[in-house]
Design an enzyme around this catalytic site. Sequence first.
Site, PDB file in Angstrom:
ATOM      1  N   ASP A  84       0.830  -1.206   0.000  1.00 35.93           N
ATOM      2  CA  ASP A  84       0.000   0.000   0.000  1.00 35.93           C
ATOM      3  C   ASP A  84       0.862   1.254   0.000  1.00 35.93           C
ATOM      4  O   ASP A  84       2.032   1.233   0.410  1.00 35.93           O
ATOM      5  CB  ASP A  84      -0.963   0.002   1.184  1.00 35.93           C
ATOM      6  CG  ASP A  84      -0.268  -0.088   2.540  1.00 35.93           C
ATOM      7  OD1 ASP A  84       0.686  -0.883   2.652  1.00 35.93           O
ATOM      8  OD2 ASP A  84      -0.674   0.630   3.477  1.00 35.93           O
ATOM      9  N   GLU A 146      -0.014  -1.314   5.715  1.00 36.28           N
ATOM     10  CA  GLU A 146       1.083  -0.897   6.587  1.00 36.28           C
ATOM     11  C   GLU A 146       0.952   0.583   6.928  1.00 36.28           C
ATOM     12  O   GLU A 146       1.225   0.998   8.059  1.00 36.28           O
ATOM     13  CB  GLU A 146       2.430  -1.164   5.896  1.00 36.28           C
ATOM     14  CG  GLU A 146       3.654  -0.955   6.784  1.00 36.28           C
ATOM     15  CD  GLU A 146       4.185   0.463   6.807  1.00 36.28           C
ATOM     16  OE1 GLU A 146       5.039   0.767   7.667  1.00 36.28           O
ATOM     17  OE2 GLU A 146       3.740   1.304   5.977  1.00 36.28           O
TER      18      GLU A 146
END
Length: 397
Positions: A84, A146
């Site tokens: 991400d 994350e």
Amino acid sequence: MQFVAQMERNPMPLSARDLMDKLVSFPTVSRDSNLELIDFVENYLADLGVSATRVPNDDGTKAALYAHIGPQVDGGVVLSGHTDVVPVDGQAWDSDPFTVTEREGRLYGRGTCDMKGFDALALSAVPLALERGIKRPLQIALSYDEEVGCTGAPPMIDHMVAMGMPRADTVLVGEPSMMKVVTGHKGGIGYKMHFRGFEVHSSLAPTGVSAIMMAAKLINWANEVNAENAAKPVTELAADFVPPYTTLHVGTIQGGTAHNITAKDCYFGFDFRIVPGEDIGAWQARFMEKVAELEAEMKAVRPEAGITAEQYFHVPGLVPEAQGKAEALVRQLTGENASNVVSYGTEAGQFQERGYSAVICGPGDIAQAHQPNEFISVDQFRQGEAFISRLVDMLAE
């Protein structure tokens, strides 16, 4: 479980740069799905003859992925990264953030530094490992979310363990560290806060409860605690951090209906960055005690008022290991002997919490992360390529 499928090899694996171009092209902002990227990685590995395992999130909109290359023995290396990226909304970019653009020795694009550049390097290690016939395993671990609290890594790690994947000696998290060895980072906890007030006309404010003004008391408490922590003597474990103490932070806030109505609702995030050596549980308890104090004050005026504190992430700190295998291996590969710590959190602490030896080392400068015109220098990326080649050589010895 079968972690490696014997399939026909792709005759032309992609270069690390080609892989980065492809990964960056997927706009995997944390609020959105990462499944197109995961589809690509899974298919790419399958073309190389490697099967991968997905670990989806609860609603199936995102997934982590891991894979094992080499013999079914313990003692290998995990290359871990997240898929991400942070949003580009409101940022002034000079080029398409989801297309890698090279200018003056820099590779621009969202995630080139944090951390699709490393993800590409990790994937580029797979064909090298297959060609060189590694004797110790290489494992790839790619997580999601994350950037919003490392919430995607724990179920992935737990799945790796539960499915009996051979236990690695080293977990290498490739967050940007300028290829320096990082052995410690702060832990973190985060809460989604909802203050529920009671609406009255602002001329009658004492008869209502302003969610915003009560929330401001908690935010002011954070400022007071930050000042208190800054004034304390610096501990040995915290000395290398910037800043060398635990910090409390509120980054966004929403609430209220109109300027002349006491606010019914107030929403914000409340995060802690906790230095090693301090008890996360103790900070949680102190925080909840303050929340309870404020809630009692609100309910004394209107029983309907209240506070909800929903913990949405918990990232343990990465603690330097005595004679850690991960640190020794990465120092051998880099030749870097200095001790380094970082204030951001990663899945390294989550791997370490589950008994792995973990360290951070990756290309790029963390100062570029989350910025408009994010970039990784061509030189750093090439250093990363050389590092990966040396790593695979070591696994083949």
